[in-house]
Design a protein around this motif. Sequence first.
Motif, PDB file in Angstrom:
ATOM      1  N   LYS A 331      40.391  49.668  46.676  1.00 47.95           N
ATOM      2  CA  LYS A 331      40.008  49.071  45.388  1.00 47.95           C
ATOM      3  C   LYS A 331      41.042  48.045  44.929  1.00 47.95           C
ATOM      4  N   THR A 332      42.314  48.347  45.171  1.00 48.89           N
ATOM      5  CA  THR A 332      43.375  47.391  44.825  1.00 48.89           C
ATOM      6  C   THR A 332      43.236  46.113  45.648  1.00 48.89           C
ATOM      7  N   ILE A 333      42.938  46.287  46.943  1.00 46.71           N
ATOM      8  CA  ILE A 333      42.738  45.130  47.815  1.00 46.71           C
ATOM      9  C   ILE A 333      41.495  44.355  47.381  1.00 46.71           C
ATOM     10  N   ARG A 334      40.456  45.081  46.953  1.00 52.25           N
ATOM     11  CA  ARG A 334      39.251  44.419  46.450  1.00 52.25           C
ATOM     12  C   ARG A 334      39.578  43.499  45.273  1.00 52.25           C
ATOM     13  N   THR A 335      40.464  43.945  44.401  1.00 53.49           N
ATOM     14  CA  THR A 335      40.874  43.112  43.261  1.00 53.49           C
ATOM     15  C   THR A 335      41.497  41.812  43.744  1.00 53.49           C
ATOM     16  N   GLN A 336      42.315  41.893  44.788  1.00 55.12           N
ATOM     17  CA  GLN A 336      42.930  40.694  45.358  1.00 55.12           C
ATOM     18  C   GLN A 336      41.869  39.782  45.972  1.00 55.12           C
ATOM     19  N   LEU A 337      40.938  40.367  46.706  1.00 62.48           N
ATOM     20  CA  LEU A 337      39.869  39.581  47.330  1.00 62.48           C
ATOM     21  C   LEU A 337      39.002  38.903  46.271  1.00 62.48           C
ATOM     22  N   ASN A 338      38.684  39.659  45.212  1.00 63.77           N
ATOM     23  CA  ASN A 338      37.858  39.114  44.127  1.00 63.77           C
ATOM     24  C   ASN A 338      38.519  37.910  43.461  1.00 63.77           C
ATOM     25  N   ARG A 339      39.840  37.985  43.324  1.00 68.73           N
ATOM     26  CA  ARG A 339      40.581  36.920  42.641  1.00 68.73           C
ATOM     27  C   ARG A 339      40.347  35.576  43.320  1.00 68.73           C
ATOM     28  N   TYR A 340      40.206  35.604  44.649  1.00 67.96           N
ATOM     29  CA  TYR A 340      39.984  34.355  45.378  1.00 67.96           C
ATOM     30  C   TYR A 340      38.500  34.060  45.575  1.00 67.96           C
ATOM     31  N   TYR A 341      37.738  35.102  45.902  1.00 72.16           N
ATOM     32  CA  TYR A 341      36.348  34.847  46.269  1.00 72.16           C
ATOM     33  C   TYR A 341      35.457  34.522  45.068  1.00 72.16           C
ATOM     34  N   TYR A 342      35.531  35.339  44.022  1.00 73.20           N
ATOM     35  CA  TYR A 342      34.721  35.071  42.826  1.00 73.20           C
ATOM     36  C   TYR A 342      35.521  34.169  41.882  1.00 73.20           C
ATOM     37  N   SER A 343      35.811  32.970  42.360  1.00 77.80           N
ATOM     38  CA  SER A 343      36.651  32.050  41.603  1.00 77.80           C
ATOM     39  C   SER A 343      36.111  30.644  41.715  1.00 77.80           C
ATOM     40  N   LYS A 344      36.764  29.720  41.031  1.00 80.98           N
ATOM     41  CA  LYS A 344      36.347  28.320  41.084  1.00 80.98           C
ATOM     42  C   LYS A 344      36.428  27.790  42.509  1.00 80.98           C
ATOM     43  N   LEU A 345      37.445  28.264  43.261  1.00 80.31           N
ATOM     44  CA  LEU A 345      37.599  27.824  44.637  1.00 80.31           C
ATOM     45  C   LEU A 345      36.365  28.118  45.456  1.00 80.31           C
ATOM     46  N   ALA A 346      35.830  29.350  45.312  1.00 71.56           N
ATOM     47  CA  ALA A 346      34.652  29.739  46.070  1.00 71.56           C
ATOM     48  C   ALA A 346      33.424  28.965  45.625  1.00 71.56           C
ATOM     49  N   GLN A 347      33.364  28.600  44.357  1.00 68.66           N
ATOM     50  CA  GLN A 347      32.209  27.869  43.839  1.00 68.66           C
ATOM     51  C   GLN A 347      32.213  26.411  44.275  1.00 68.66           C
ATOM     52  N   GLU A 348      33.352  25.964  44.859  1.00 72.21           N
ATOM     53  CA  GLU A 348      33.449  24.589  45.320  1.00 72.21           C
ATOM     54  C   GLU A 348      33.212  24.486  46.825  1.00 72.21           C
ATOM     55  N   LEU A 349      32.609  25.521  47.421  1.00 69.97           N
ATOM     56  CA  LEU A 349      32.400  25.523  48.866  1.00 69.97           C
ATOM     57  C   LEU A 349      31.709  24.252  49.340  1.00 69.97           C
ATOM     58  N   ASP A 350      32.221  23.689  50.427  1.00 67.83           N
ATOM     59  CA  ASP A 350      31.658  22.443  50.950  1.00 67.83           C
ATOM     60  C   ASP A 350      30.215  22.617  51.426  1.00 67.83           C
TER      61      ASP A 350
END
Length: 350
Positions: A331-350
């Motif tokens: 669950k702690t690792i999930r929080t880290q993954l979420n921070r990057y994946y469900y973020s502006k960076l992920a929404q800018e996928l090429d």
Amino acid sequence: MKRRWLFGTALGLLAGIGITGVRPRIVHAPEVISTTKRLQLTLKDVLKSNHVNGILLIGSDDTPTVIQNSLVGANSQRVVSSHRYFPTASLQKLLTGLAIYTLVKEGKLSVNTTLATYYPQVAHAKEITIGWLMSHTSGLADTQTVAPRVLMSQSEQVKYSLAHYKSSGKETWNYSNIDYVLLAAIVSKVSGESYDQFVRDKILAPWGIKEIKPFSALKASQVSKSLLPTASWTSLRRAMSATFGAGNYLATPVGYWQLISHLMDDQAASTWLHKYADQKTVSYFGGIYFSGNSFHANGGYAGYSAIASGDFSTQQRMIFFTNNINLGTAKTIRTQLNRYYYSKLAQELD
């Protein structure tokens, strides 16, 4: 004499810039990394830095991007791969929740139906409703979650759970397997067929999902082995056989991806689950937690952790399975993954 000197100097200059065959130094432009690749490398680094032996599936449609991190040999059964079965534990509760939704949609059941209609012998059954079971507010609690031997039949599994529970008689939040054991048993009573048959006919087959199965339909060789030496196939089946309808199914990462994808595509089902979850103190209903437009589910056995999540507004979804990390750490690792994946960076996928 002066002309000869000028001519020689000119030849020297030409040689310096490559006219006579001397190759000039080539300066390479820095590699341009796409947003998509940058995100994948970042997520991979999270897995590596946490020493995860597992797999991550991400995407916003039916075809996921697979990010794998292995601490063992490529041919080992301990690799968590896309099409090797994995114990989903409590992630199965979503299947049971969808089975109840199907019966409600068919007019055969209601969230206000009391448990006494089907299991009057359960303490306080007249007060407990289907809705309470779906939201873990029934006041029921497990007293034992590992059977002394592997229970192979549905009747044995239900009987075991009914012999190992307690009831407070209060509508209070308490996460327990007995709630979903009873829901799965009710699915069987209402439909007139086994829980496995109903799930296969009404959910998995119509959605084309072939890689989600009960433990009784699989062999040890088909399942990802935990890196923990104490987590044997026998001990795993003893635990699964005590959680009928709540944790006795396995899925490949791709198989569970299909289930999550169909949930996100079925707006009526997801809206129904979300509606009733929002009526509770803990926003949980039918196997998943809701928070605004996002949802997640967790499941774990000794040596196995399984996490699924998604965002209905962006259609992003993620599956995270690991066989060497306990659920709390996962669950702690999930929080880290979420921070990057469900973020502006992920929404800018090429």
